[in-house]
Design an enzyme around this catalytic site. Structure first.
Site, short mmCIF file in Angstrom:
data_model
loop_
_atom_site.label_atom_id
_atom_site.label_comp_id
_atom_site.label_asym_id
_atom_site.label_seq_id
_atom_site.Cartn_x
_atom_site.Cartn_y
_atom_site.Cartn_z
N HIS A 260 6.97 72.26 67.68
CA HIS A 260 5.67 72.90 67.48
C HIS A 260 5.65 73.56 66.12
CE1 HIS A 260 2.14 75.40 68.22
NE2 HIS A 260 1.86 74.52 69.15
N ASP A 311 2.36 69.59 76.07
CA ASP A 311 2.09 68.20 76.42
C ASP A 311 3.21 67.59 77.26
OD1 ASP A 311 -0.38 68.01 75.07
OD2 ASP A 311 0.70 67.97 73.18
N1 COA Z 1 11.49 65.09 67.74
C1 COA Z 1 12.51 65.00 66.87
N2 COA Z 1 12.64 65.82 65.82
C2 COA Z 1 11.69 66.76 65.64
C3 COA Z 1 10.61 66.90 66.52
C4 COA Z 1 10.53 66.00 67.59
N3 COA Z 1 9.52 66.07 68.46
N4 COA Z 1 9.82 67.91 66.10
C5 COA Z 1 10.41 68.40 65.00
N5 COA Z 1 11.51 67.71 64.73
C6 COA Z 1 12.42 67.94 63.61
C7 COA Z 1 11.82 67.32 62.35
O1 COA Z 1 12.20 65.97 62.18
C8 COA Z 1 12.39 68.23 61.28
O2 COA Z 1 13.71 67.85 61.05
P1 COA Z 1 14.30 67.86 59.56
O3 COA Z 1 14.22 69.30 59.13
O4 COA Z 1 15.67 67.32 59.74
O5 COA Z 1 13.40 66.97 58.76
C9 COA Z 1 12.42 69.59 61.96
O6 COA Z 1 12.48 69.32 63.35
C10 COA Z 1 11.20 70.45 61.65
O7 COA Z 1 10.05 69.79 62.08
P2 COA Z 1 8.72 69.63 61.26
O8 COA Z 1 8.18 68.23 61.41
O9 COA Z 1 8.89 70.15 59.88
O10 COA Z 1 7.77 70.60 62.01
P3 COA Z 1 6.23 70.67 61.83
O11 COA Z 1 5.88 72.06 62.12
O12 COA Z 1 5.75 70.09 60.57
O13 COA Z 1 5.71 69.67 62.98
C11 COA Z 1 5.09 68.82 65.07
C12 COA Z 1 5.38 70.07 64.24
C13 COA Z 1 4.43 69.26 66.38
C14 COA Z 1 4.12 67.90 64.32
C15 COA Z 1 6.41 68.08 65.34
O14 COA Z 1 7.27 68.92 66.06
C16 COA Z 1 6.20 66.77 66.10
O15 COA Z 1 5.93 65.74 65.47
N6 COA Z 1 6.31 66.80 67.47
C17 COA Z 1 6.05 65.62 68.27
C18 COA Z 1 4.56 65.47 68.54
C19 COA Z 1 4.04 66.49 69.53
O16 COA Z 1 4.62 66.69 70.58
N7 COA Z 1 2.88 67.08 69.19
C20 COA Z 1 2.24 68.05 70.03
C21 COA Z 1 2.30 69.41 69.41
S1 COA Z 1 1.68 70.66 70.49
#
Ligand code: COA
Length: 374
Positions: A260, A311
């Site tokens: 998140h 979710d």
């Molecule tokens: N699965 C695997 N790795 C994940 C992850 C996931 N669901 N969510 C975050 N990470 C990892 C990222 O790859 C990143 O790793 P790195 O630092 O080695 O590159 C780290 O955790 C930080 O994540 P980041 O993408 O920078 O966080 P964000 O705040 O930009 O993104 C989301 C948040 C929600 C977009 C992201 O967690 C995600 O894509 N989740 C899956 C989709 C989802 O469930 N969305 C509903 C949200 S309520």
């Protein structure tokens, strides 16, 4: 210009709000000051909708008239049904719902009235009609005839009855109601911010909602509830969970329903939704889904220290309730309409056009040469 760029607006505070407060440090969330967990046990989704739209929880009389107003507007017009019938059947239901709401805008004669009173009425109208639209779409996809809304049933009973021609058990109704409460509002998430940006140009209420729907559809936002269920089905049994997740992590792929932007040590809404997901699974004797979910959660927590988001339990709970997977995000819309509306009203009440800057890093000024010399 040397301003620091915050990709994805990470950590940027763009405005003030009185609608909800996300507190990642204590894993908590309040709607207008009320803890969401308490709302789930002591209030209904309709009461929460009143809280978001009219800023206070209703007393008995207020709830009765709010409910009457909602019940009286559940019908959709024959023209809208014709429009829905014309939508190509391969379309995603989120796009169908967006198109239907776009048409509802055309039925309005007061789109330019930006008064709070008009916005609240338009929100209540959508609150009443979107379930009918979704139920119509669900039944069309199953080649079943539309079931008319019934004003003798409450909000959730009527929705299930329109979808499946029966009212489910109180366990399912309660779990569904809780999911709607938890999905209703979550501060400046992508779809809400989209709705506020659209509102800030003094565009209309329906346009802002349609923008919100487009944003919510994405798998990094609301679309994750569908992706979670596809993942659980793909895992295909508890015995495959470890291999499935490990392979996915090795391939550095994102696991849907985890992580998140704001909560980094757990989503405040998950324990509540998980409890009701388990209740539904127990009642239907389908607890193997919970076992797979638990195992996936354990591995990701251990290997990546990433927690599930709302979710993750909501997706399989909707599946067990009998909804087709591509309707999970439209169910989210049914609820989030209220949060979007609260933010549209708030933005409109103290508006300034949202228009950030960008740092240009393309080609410097170039001469346009004649076509023969390029
Ligand atoms: N699965 C695997 N790795 C994940 C992850 C996931 N669901 N969510 C975050 N990470 C990892 C990222 O790859 C990143 O790793 P790195 O630092 O080695 O590159 C780290 O955790 C930080 O994540 P980041 O993408 O920078 O966080 P964000 O705040 O930009 O993104 C989301 C948040 C929600 C977009 C992201 O967690 C995600 O894509 N989740 C899956 C989709 C989802 O469930 N969305 C509903 C949200 S309520």
């Amino acid at each position: 210009m040397n301003a620091e760029i915050k990709k994805g607006l990470y950590g940027v505070v763009v405005d003030e709000t009185r609608v909800s407060k996300v507190m990642p440090e204590t894993n908590s969330l309040t709607y207008r000051g009320y803890p969401v967990q308490e709302l789930c046990t002591k209030a209904s989704f309709l009461e929460v909708a009143h809280l978001l739209l009219k800023k206070e929880l209703p007393n008995e009389n207020e709830l009765a008239s709010f409910s009457e107003l909602e019940k009286s507007q559940r019908q959709i017009s024959p023209d809208l049904m014709k429009i829905i019938d014309l939508i190509p059947q391969h379309s995603h239901p989120m796009d169908m719902v967006r198109t239907a709401i776009s048409y509802l805008a055309l039925e309005q004669t007061n789109l330019e009235d930006r008064s709070e009173q008009n916005y609240v009425s338009q929100a209540i109208s959508l609150l009443a009609k979107v379930p009918t639209i979704i139920a119509y779409l669900i039944r069309k996809k199953r080649n079943q005839p539309l079931l008319e809304p019934s004003s003798s049933l409450d909000f959730n009973e009527n929705f299930f009855n329109m979808c499946f021609a029966k009212v489910p058990s109180s366990t399912i109704l309660k779990a569904f109601d809780v999911s709607l409460i938890l999905y209703a509002e979550h501060s400046f998430n992508a779809s809400t911010f989209t709705a506020r940006v659209i509102t800030s140009s003094l565009s209309d209420f329906y346009g802002a909602v349609c923008g919100g729907i487009s944003s919510l559809k994405g798998p990094l936002h609301g679309g994750a509830n569908e992706a979670v269920m596809k993942m659980l089905l793909d895992i295909n049994g508890l015995e495959n969970a470890d291999d499935w997740v490990n392979k996915r992590l090795e391939e550095k792929k994102v696991i849907m329903g985890f992580g998140h932007r704001v909560y980094k040590s757990g989503d405040s809404r998950v324990p509540t939704m998980k409890k009701y997901y388990i209740d539904v699974a127990k009642e239907l004797e389908q607890e193997e889904w919970v076992e797979i979910s638990n195992r996936v959660e354990e591995i990701i927590l251990k290997k990546k220290n990433i927690h599930p988001n709302l979710d993750f339990p909501a997706g399989p709970a909707y599946y067990l309730m009998g909804f087709d997977i591509d309707f999970f995000t439209p169910l989210f819309v049914m609820s989030r309409i209220t949060g979007w509306a609260a933010h549209i009203i708030e933005q409109n009440s103290d508006n300034r056009l949202i228009r950030p800057l960008s740092h240009y890093n393309g080609e410097l000024q170039r001469e346009v040469k004649e076509i023969t010399q390029r």
